[in-house]
Enzyme design. Sequence first.
Site, PDB file in Angstrom:
ATOM      1  N   ARG A   1       3.087   5.868  -3.261  1.00  0.00           N
ATOM      2  CA  ARG A   1       4.249   6.678  -3.623  1.00  0.00           C
ATOM      3  C   ARG A   1       4.581   6.555  -5.105  1.00  0.00           C
ATOM      4  O   ARG A   1       5.042   7.519  -5.730  1.00  0.00           O
ATOM      5  CB  ARG A   1       5.451   6.277  -2.761  1.00  0.00           C
TER       6      ARG A   1
ATOM      7  N   SER B   1       6.805   9.418  12.386  1.00  0.00           N
ATOM      8  CA  SER B   1       5.780   9.121  11.390  1.00  0.00           C
ATOM      9  C   SER B   1       6.361   9.259   9.990  1.00  0.00           C
ATOM     10  O   SER B   1       6.875  10.314   9.619  1.00  0.00           O
ATOM     11  CB  SER B   1       4.599  10.090  11.572  1.00  0.00           C
TER      12      SER B   1
ATOM     13  N   LYS C   1       0.842  -1.209   0.000  1.00  0.00           N
ATOM     14  CA  LYS C   1       0.000   0.000   0.000  1.00  0.00           C
ATOM     15  C   LYS C   1       0.872   1.251   0.000  1.00  0.00           C
ATOM     16  O   LYS C   1       0.672   2.153  -0.823  1.00  0.00           O
ATOM     17  CB  LYS C   1      -0.933  -0.038   1.219  1.00  0.00           C
TER      18      LYS C   1
ATOM     19  N   ARG D   1      -8.529  12.337  12.272  1.00  0.00           N
ATOM     20  CA  ARG D   1      -7.099  12.023  12.468  1.00  0.00           C
ATOM     21  C   ARG D   1      -6.239  13.289  12.398  1.00  0.00           C
ATOM     22  O   ARG D   1      -6.551  14.217  11.654  1.00  0.00           O
ATOM     23  CB  ARG D   1      -6.668  10.969  11.444  1.00  0.00           C
TER      24      ARG D   1
ATOM     25  N   ASP E   1       1.745  -1.053  12.009  1.00  0.00           N
ATOM     26  CA  ASP E   1       0.478  -1.545  11.443  1.00  0.00           C
ATOM     27  C   ASP E   1       0.191  -3.004  11.820  1.00  0.00           C
ATOM     28  O   ASP E   1      -0.899  -3.508  11.570  1.00  0.00           O
ATOM     29  CB  ASP E   1       0.494  -1.405   9.912  1.00  0.00           C
TER      30      ASP E   1
HETATM   31  C1  S3P Z   1       2.381   4.838   6.278  1.00  0.00           C
HETATM   32  C2  S3P Z   1       2.963   5.148   7.468  1.00  0.00           C
HETATM   33  C3  S3P Z   1       2.422   4.724   8.781  1.00  0.00           C
HETATM   34  C4  S3P Z   1       1.432   3.585   8.639  1.00  0.00           C
HETATM   35  C5  S3P Z   1       0.459   3.804   7.521  1.00  0.00           C
HETATM   36  C6  S3P Z   1       1.175   3.992   6.189  1.00  0.00           C
HETATM   37  C7  S3P Z   1       2.986   5.358   5.032  1.00  0.00           C
HETATM   38  O1  S3P Z   1       1.752   5.836   9.362  1.00  0.00           O
HETATM   39  O2  S3P Z   1       0.750   3.395   9.847  1.00  0.00           O
HETATM   40  O3  S3P Z   1      -0.414   2.691   7.400  1.00  0.00           O
HETATM   41  O4  S3P Z   1       2.635   4.873   3.937  1.00  0.00           O
HETATM   42  O5  S3P Z   1       3.826   6.262   5.130  1.00  0.00           O
HETATM   43  P1  S3P Z   1       2.583   6.925  10.216  1.00  0.00           P
HETATM   44  O6  S3P Z   1       3.708   7.314   9.394  1.00  0.00           O
HETATM   45  O7  S3P Z   1       1.662   8.065  10.452  1.00  0.00           O
HETATM   46  O8  S3P Z   1       2.966   6.215  11.468  1.00  0.00           O
END
Ligand code: S3P
Length: 430
Positions: free
Chosen positions: A28, A168, A23, A123, A315
């Site tokens: 990206r 994050s 995903k 969120r 996750d």
């Molecule tokens: C993601 C980063 C994570 C993850 C999300 C996908 C991403 O979130 O929990 O499912 O694609 O960069 P955070 O970066 O907010 O922790």
Amino acid sequence: MGKIEIADYIEKLTGSITVPGDKSISHRAVMFGALAEGVTEITNFLTGDDCLRTVDIFQKLGVPIRMTEEKISIEGKGLSDFVEPKEVLYFGNSGTTARLMTGILAGSSFCSMFTGDESLNRRPMERVVTPLKKMGADIHGREDGKYLPLSIRGRRLQSIRYELPVLSAQLKSAIIFAALHANGETVIIENSPTRDHTEIMLKQFGGQIERVGKEIKVKGNQSLVGTRVHVPGDFSSAAFFIVLGALAKKSDFIIENIGLNPTRTGLLDVLKRMHGKFEMMKEDGNFEPTGSLRIQSAPLVGTTIGGDMIPRLIDEIPIIALLATQAEGTTVIKDAEELRVKESDRIATVVTELKKLGANIEATEDGMIIEGKTKLSGGYVNSHGDHRIGMMLAIAGLISEEKVIIDQYECTQISYPDFFGDVKKISKMK
Ligand code: S3P
């Protein structure tokens, strides 16, 4: 809202499967494809709801994108060629799309408006809005930019030096995207690694980014070149089978072509500490570390999970909680307060739903404590509209000898459109 009944009990997993495309990497690939000059072709793209949102958003920004069964083709022309969207951009449930697009469109030459579904509009967006405003972005939103809906008036941006206050990858990536169109060099300080797919893919599209210790350095005014991207299988989707394989009585099977980027595979470190049995076979020659994984059944013991490990398995915590219910002894999950602001409050939803199936699990401020091993009962549970809770409960149903009914199951479309199709492939389930 769709319900699903799981009456099957799985004892044996054999053969091999592949899981749908990653995903994070699928999002990206579309973003970089749209920002690059020339054609980008993406294979094994995840056609779940969230990634389709990203495609839809770029189409609304005037980027030609063609989708067939085999691939996605994008005719990228760069940010300066995007057009002002004629309507409010709807991000559905997708936090990754909303946060990364905020970084991309902050440096555009037009106005855009963002909104999402009920969960996404709850969120936090402030973590992204704050550094972008420091770069000169003009962003307004509900409660002073804390939440969607947001409006962005694109502007010329300046580079910054910024220490991430929350670990994050979405925040880091939003700043990297904004930095590509800013004057000067942006430096992001990341005290502990989060998933680095943006950094890897930026290089794949001919861009420059450098990590020196905790500092990530991105030059402004970069131009990117379209390329081919093959998306590896999603480790976070494979995680459900890894756990099912570890817990079913007689498993020995292989998951092929999955992403094995170490910033994502914290679950394997946990499984090792819990005495799980698996073997990793990495393949050479890919931008993203990719390979196969053999999983076998094993008796497990509890462990403690926290600190730097959390971003590498963020996750997977719902499915790790289920794993821990079947391990002897105590498992403690701590330092995971980020779970409270995911698609649902995952500390609350995991604990509430697993308790309904008889698990011995308690919530803490920043995690949970699980005592095992508990034989799970049947019951009536709810995904709370959160795809990872829905699939965790489905695995709980498959290891419980009694019937489990899951309400709001349709949300699994977000990351795994044919989850049960794959369960059937490696089990005897009809
Ligand atoms: C993601 C980063 C994570 C993850 C999300 C996908 C991403 O979130 O929990 O499912 O694609 O960069 P955070 O970066 O907010 O922790």
